[in-house]
Motif scaffolding. Sequence first.
Motif, mmCIF file in Angstrom:
data_model
loop_
_atom_site.group_PDB
_atom_site.id
_atom_site.type_symbol
_atom_site.label_atom_id
_atom_site.label_comp_id
_atom_site.label_asym_id
_atom_site.label_seq_id
_atom_site.Cartn_x
_atom_site.Cartn_y
_atom_site.Cartn_z
ATOM 1 N N THR A 302 0.830 -1.218 0.000
ATOM 2 C CA THR A 302 0.000 0.000 0.000
ATOM 3 C C THR A 302 0.854 1.254 0.000
ATOM 4 O O THR A 302 0.638 2.177 -0.807
ATOM 5 N N MET A 303 1.844 1.310 0.904
ATOM 6 C CA MET A 303 2.649 2.528 1.030
ATOM 7 C C MET A 303 3.526 2.750 -0.195
ATOM 8 O O MET A 303 3.737 3.906 -0.611
ATOM 9 N N SER A 304 4.035 1.687 -0.793
ATOM 10 C CA SER A 304 4.869 1.836 -1.992
ATOM 11 C C SER A 304 4.082 2.506 -3.115
ATOM 12 O O SER A 304 4.605 3.362 -3.843
ATOM 13 N N LYS A 305 2.822 2.135 -3.257
ATOM 14 C CA LYS A 305 1.972 2.741 -4.285
ATOM 15 C C LYS A 305 1.747 4.217 -3.987
ATOM 16 O O LYS A 305 1.790 5.062 -4.897
ATOM 17 N N TRP A 306 1.483 4.540 -2.713
ATOM 18 C CA TRP A 306 1.259 5.943 -2.351
ATOM 19 C C TRP A 306 2.510 6.785 -2.564
ATOM 20 O O TRP A 306 2.438 7.921 -3.033
ATOM 21 N N VAL A 307 3.670 6.236 -2.225
ATOM 22 C CA VAL A 307 4.923 6.969 -2.409
ATOM 23 C C VAL A 307 5.207 7.160 -3.895
ATOM 24 O O VAL A 307 5.585 8.245 -4.351
ATOM 25 N N GLU A 308 5.013 6.092 -4.671
ATOM 26 C CA GLU A 308 5.271 6.169 -6.114
ATOM 27 C C GLU A 308 4.353 7.177 -6.789
ATOM 28 O O GLU A 308 4.767 7.909 -7.701
ATOM 29 N N SER A 309 3.108 7.259 -6.341
ATOM 30 C CA SER A 309 2.147 8.183 -6.952
ATOM 31 C C SER A 309 2.301 9.616 -6.467
ATOM 32 O O SER A 309 1.724 10.535 -7.039
ATOM 33 N N GLY A 310 3.078 9.799 -5.369
ATOM 34 C CA GLY A 310 3.239 11.130 -4.802
ATOM 35 C C GLY A 310 2.178 11.490 -3.786
ATOM 36 O O GLY A 310 2.185 12.609 -3.247
ATOM 37 N N GLU A 311 1.269 10.552 -3.508
ATOM 38 C CA GLU A 311 0.238 10.823 -2.503
ATOM 39 C C GLU A 311 0.839 10.892 -1.092
ATOM 40 O O GLU A 311 0.287 11.557 -0.213
ATOM 41 N N VAL A 312 1.926 10.188 -0.885
ATOM 42 C CA VAL A 312 2.665 10.270 0.374
ATOM 43 C C VAL A 312 4.084 10.721 0.059
ATOM 44 O O VAL A 312 4.764 10.124 -0.785
ATOM 45 N N LYS A 313 4.508 11.782 0.717
ATOM 46 C CA LYS A 313 5.851 12.342 0.514
ATOM 47 C C LYS A 313 6.690 12.111 1.766
ATOM 48 O O LYS A 313 6.157 11.853 2.836
ATOM 49 N N THR A 314 7.986 12.224 1.599
ATOM 50 C CA THR A 314 8.869 12.019 2.740
ATOM 51 C C THR A 314 10.058 12.956 2.639
ATOM 52 O O THR A 314 10.412 13.419 1.544
ATOM 53 N N LYS A 315 10.636 13.256 3.770
ATOM 54 C CA LYS A 315 11.833 14.099 3.829
ATOM 55 C C LYS A 315 12.863 13.393 4.697
ATOM 56 O O LYS A 315 12.534 12.856 5.755
#
Length: 349
Positions: A302-315
């Motif tokens: 789930t999180m990999s998809k969100w990160v790949e789509s840009g829905e979840v960002k990280t710093k």
Amino acid sequence: MSFDKQQNQQTNRQIKLASRPNGVPTADNFDMATSDIPTPKDNEMLLRTVYLSLDPYMRGRMSDAKSYADPLEVGDVIMGGTVAQVVESNIDNFAVGDLVVSNSGWQDYSVSDGEGVLKLDKNMSNPSYGLGVLGMPGFTGYMGLTDIGKPQKGETLVVAAATGPVGATVGQVGNQYGLRTVGVAGGKEKCDFAVNELGFDVCIDHKADDFAEQLKAACPDGIDIYYENVGGKVFDAVMPLLNDHARIPVCGLVSQYNATDLPDGKDRLGMLMGLILSQRLTVRGFIIFEEYGDHFPEFLETMSKWVESGEVKTKEHITDGLDNAPDAFVSMLNGDNFGKTVIKVSDVN
């Protein structure tokens, strides 16, 4: 508290616990040592550390107080999650060159039998994410909110350390569930990042003199979920705003990790217990892989998809050099980091 860099590739640098900290760790609590690079036996592999994760829970392991896990002994290599590369392998499922998430600790090389080691995609653009948004901190934020927090669309979520790896995940997952997300962070830069980049509805600076008043104004309908990873004055301001049946996942109390005595002031335990009863609060602590280890694959998907789509960002807050780990660790405990704290130890070959 930096150590002299030792570039000899024939040795394994190790940072060990020299003494137990009394309050904030100092240089005297750490010791740089060197040893021979270990040789893997049958059904073992040799790992070279690429990235080292620094996390607040490590401070608790440096003390000998009773906790959910055994403390480090003086002389032990400081523990820590790592992204490592397989240098030599006598295990069928791991090949030379594989990138893995392991618990190699504060050292260049380690030997592993493969237990608890997870493979990473060799082609992932940011392997260090395996220590943050796609690793233990992200997993902690995701499961604490979704399983204990039980989010319902339209509810109000408050999370402290909102730009840290756990808090940032909690807030962004909250957005996916349609929550009103209220972050708490230290300073204007972090608060602006939480709103403008991470998508929080609002973020309050806990350093502000009127922090409690600002938090109340930001939560006109009260607080339904408070994700606890800091404690201290943030929780003090949250308590009177909690709604009936509010949920409080507890994964950390970073504001208290360096404390050597109880805080000054009245004992408010009775007040808290009364609040838990009268408002039927759910307060639950959890250790992520003990309670939820079998959920990691579904989280990662789930999180990999969100990160790949840009829905979840990280710093990330990346520091170069194993020798700088002690300084970076203390800075993180003091809240000086901005994002997930990572030490770059070596390059991927």
